[in-house]
Design a protein around this motif. Structure first.
Motif, mmCIF file in Angstrom:
data_model
loop_
_atom_site.group_PDB
_atom_site.id
_atom_site.type_symbol
_atom_site.label_atom_id
_atom_site.label_comp_id
_atom_site.label_asym_id
_atom_site.label_seq_id
_atom_site.Cartn_x
_atom_site.Cartn_y
_atom_site.Cartn_z
ATOM 1 N N SER A 1 20.154 -1.572 114.894
ATOM 2 C CA SER A 1 18.712 -1.445 114.768
ATOM 3 C C SER A 1 18.142 -2.630 113.998
ATOM 4 N N VAL A 2 16.876 -2.578 113.714
ATOM 5 C CA VAL A 2 16.181 -3.670 113.035
ATOM 6 C C VAL A 2 16.666 -3.799 111.593
ATOM 7 N N VAL A 3 16.920 -2.679 110.942
ATOM 8 C CA VAL A 3 17.373 -2.702 109.545
ATOM 9 C C VAL A 3 18.757 -3.335 109.452
ATOM 10 N N LYS A 4 19.643 -3.009 110.404
ATOM 11 C CA LYS A 4 20.987 -3.585 110.391
ATOM 12 C C LYS A 4 20.934 -5.090 110.625
ATOM 13 N N ALA A 5 20.067 -5.524 111.527
ATOM 14 C CA ALA A 5 19.914 -6.964 111.764
ATOM 15 C C ALA A 5 19.381 -7.647 110.510
ATOM 16 N N SER A 46 24.811 -14.323 98.740
ATOM 17 C CA SER A 46 26.137 -13.768 98.467
ATOM 18 C C SER A 46 26.029 -12.571 97.528
ATOM 19 N N ARG A 47 24.925 -12.510 96.776
ATOM 20 C CA ARG A 47 24.695 -11.397 95.857
ATOM 21 C C ARG A 47 23.196 -11.150 95.786
ATOM 22 N N ILE A 48 22.782 -9.921 96.047
ATOM 23 C CA ILE A 48 21.358 -9.595 96.046
ATOM 24 C C ILE A 48 21.183 -8.192 95.474
ATOM 25 N N SER A 49 20.109 -8.018 94.715
ATOM 26 C CA SER A 49 19.877 -6.707 94.104
ATOM 27 C C SER A 49 19.390 -5.717 95.158
ATOM 28 N N LEU A 50 19.655 -4.456 94.894
ATOM 29 C CA LEU A 50 19.225 -3.412 95.833
ATOM 30 C C LEU A 50 17.706 -3.329 95.905
ATOM 31 N N ALA A 51 17.034 -3.633 94.787
ATOM 32 C CA ALA A 51 15.567 -3.641 94.794
ATOM 33 C C ALA A 51 15.042 -4.729 95.731
ATOM 34 N N ASP A 52 15.687 -5.902 95.714
ATOM 35 C CA ASP A 52 15.279 -6.979 96.621
ATOM 36 C C ASP A 52 15.566 -6.613 98.078
ATOM 37 N N VAL A 53 16.669 -5.936 98.300
ATOM 38 C CA VAL A 53 16.986 -5.481 99.656
ATOM 39 C C VAL A 53 15.897 -4.536 100.138
ATOM 40 N N ALA A 54 15.504 -3.602 99.271
ATOM 41 C CA ALA A 54 14.454 -2.649 99.642
ATOM 42 C C ALA A 54 13.145 -3.368 99.941
ATOM 43 N N THR A 55 12.798 -4.348 99.126
ATOM 44 C CA THR A 55 11.552 -5.097 99.323
ATOM 45 C C THR A 55 11.580 -5.868 100.638
ATOM 46 N N ARG A 56 12.667 -6.574 100.878
ATOM 47 C CA ARG A 56 12.746 -7.438 102.060
ATOM 48 C C ARG A 56 12.854 -6.645 103.359
ATOM 49 N N LEU A 57 13.451 -5.454 103.298
ATOM 50 C CA LEU A 57 13.575 -4.640 104.512
ATOM 51 C C LEU A 57 12.455 -3.625 104.664
ATOM 52 N N GLY A 58 11.563 -3.563 103.684
ATOM 53 C CA GLY A 58 10.434 -2.638 103.759
ATOM 54 C C GLY A 58 10.824 -1.199 103.521
ATOM 55 N N PRO A 99 11.364 2.175 100.971
ATOM 56 C CA PRO A 99 10.544 2.693 99.868
ATOM 57 C C PRO A 99 11.139 2.491 98.474
ATOM 58 N N SER A 100 12.479 2.480 98.335
ATOM 59 C CA SER A 100 13.049 2.369 96.986
ATOM 60 C C SER A 100 14.433 1.742 97.053
ATOM 61 N N ALA A 101 14.949 1.387 95.872
ATOM 62 C CA ALA A 101 16.296 0.831 95.775
ATOM 63 C C ALA A 101 17.342 1.874 96.144
ATOM 64 N N THR A 102 17.027 3.139 95.892
ATOM 65 C CA THR A 102 17.962 4.214 96.247
ATOM 66 C C THR A 102 18.141 4.311 97.763
ATOM 67 N N SER A 103 17.029 4.202 98.479
ATOM 68 C CA SER A 103 17.134 4.240 99.942
ATOM 69 C C SER A 103 17.832 2.985 100.459
ATOM 70 N N ALA A 104 17.610 1.856 99.791
ATOM 71 C CA ALA A 104 18.308 0.626 100.173
ATOM 72 C C ALA A 104 19.808 0.783 99.953
ATOM 73 N N GLU A 105 20.168 1.435 98.846
ATOM 74 C CA GLU A 105 21.579 1.676 98.559
ATOM 75 C C GLU A 105 22.212 2.540 99.642
ATOM 76 N N PHE A 106 21.495 3.550 100.086
ATOM 77 C CA PHE A 106 21.990 4.417 101.154
ATOM 78 C C PHE A 106 22.184 3.635 102.455
ATOM 79 N N VAL A 107 21.192 2.812 102.807
ATOM 80 C CA VAL A 107 21.250 2.036 104.052
ATOM 81 C C VAL A 107 22.394 1.030 103.993
ATOM 82 N N VAL A 108 22.540 0.353 102.842
ATOM 83 C CA VAL A 108 23.609 -0.637 102.701
ATOM 84 C C VAL A 108 24.974 0.054 102.752
ATOM 85 N N VAL A 165 29.017 -2.996 109.755
ATOM 86 C CA VAL A 165 27.961 -3.941 110.117
ATOM 87 C C VAL A 165 28.015 -5.169 109.209
ATOM 88 N N ILE A 166 28.216 -4.934 107.912
ATOM 89 C CA ILE A 166 28.347 -6.030 106.954
ATOM 90 C C ILE A 166 29.627 -5.816 106.148
#
Length: 112
Positions: free
Chosen positions: A1-5, A15-27, A29-38, A46-47
């Motif tokens: 999907s788009v999030v995986k891409a 090589s190292r990125i915070s979960l908050a930045d991942v959440a921001t860049r992927l749109g 809602p929170s770092a917790t949801s980014a953690e789940f997606v990652v 996928v990664i």
């Protein structure tokens, strides 16, 4: 999907990125949801990364540069050796002794 891409692109960029930045860049809602997606992307293959839950970042695993090893040159050497062996075998198979055709001709006519 788009999030995986998006995760794949982030992994190649950082090589190292915070979960908050991942959440921001992927749109997300929170770092917790980014953690789940990652975590799901890592589990699905996928990664290739590790999540540090305490510090809140994603660490990408470095890809091994296969061309820095001797494996490609050994594979190339094996292929060249095979080609040379095939060539030499073909040349050996096409050789015949001088005047061998005359002996065959005489034998077929009953002269020799």
């Amino acid at each position: 999907s788009v999030v995986k891409a998006g995760l794949r692109r982030l992994k190649t960029s950082y090589s190292r990125i915070s979960l908050a930045d991942v959440a921001t860049r992927l749109g997300l809602p929170s770092a917790t949801s980014a953690e789940f997606v990652v975590a799901k992307a890592v589990r699905d293959g996928v990664i290739d990364a590790t999540i540090d839950h305490e510090k809140g970042y994603v660490q990408s695993h470095d890809l091994v540069d296969v061309y820095a090893t001797v494996e490609p040159s050994e594979a190339f050497h094996r292929r060249i050796a095979y080609c040379l062996t095939t060539h030499n075998d073909a040349l050996r198979a096409m050789r015949y002794t001088p005047d061998a055709y005359k002996k065959q001709l005489e034998a077929s006519r009953g002269l020799g």
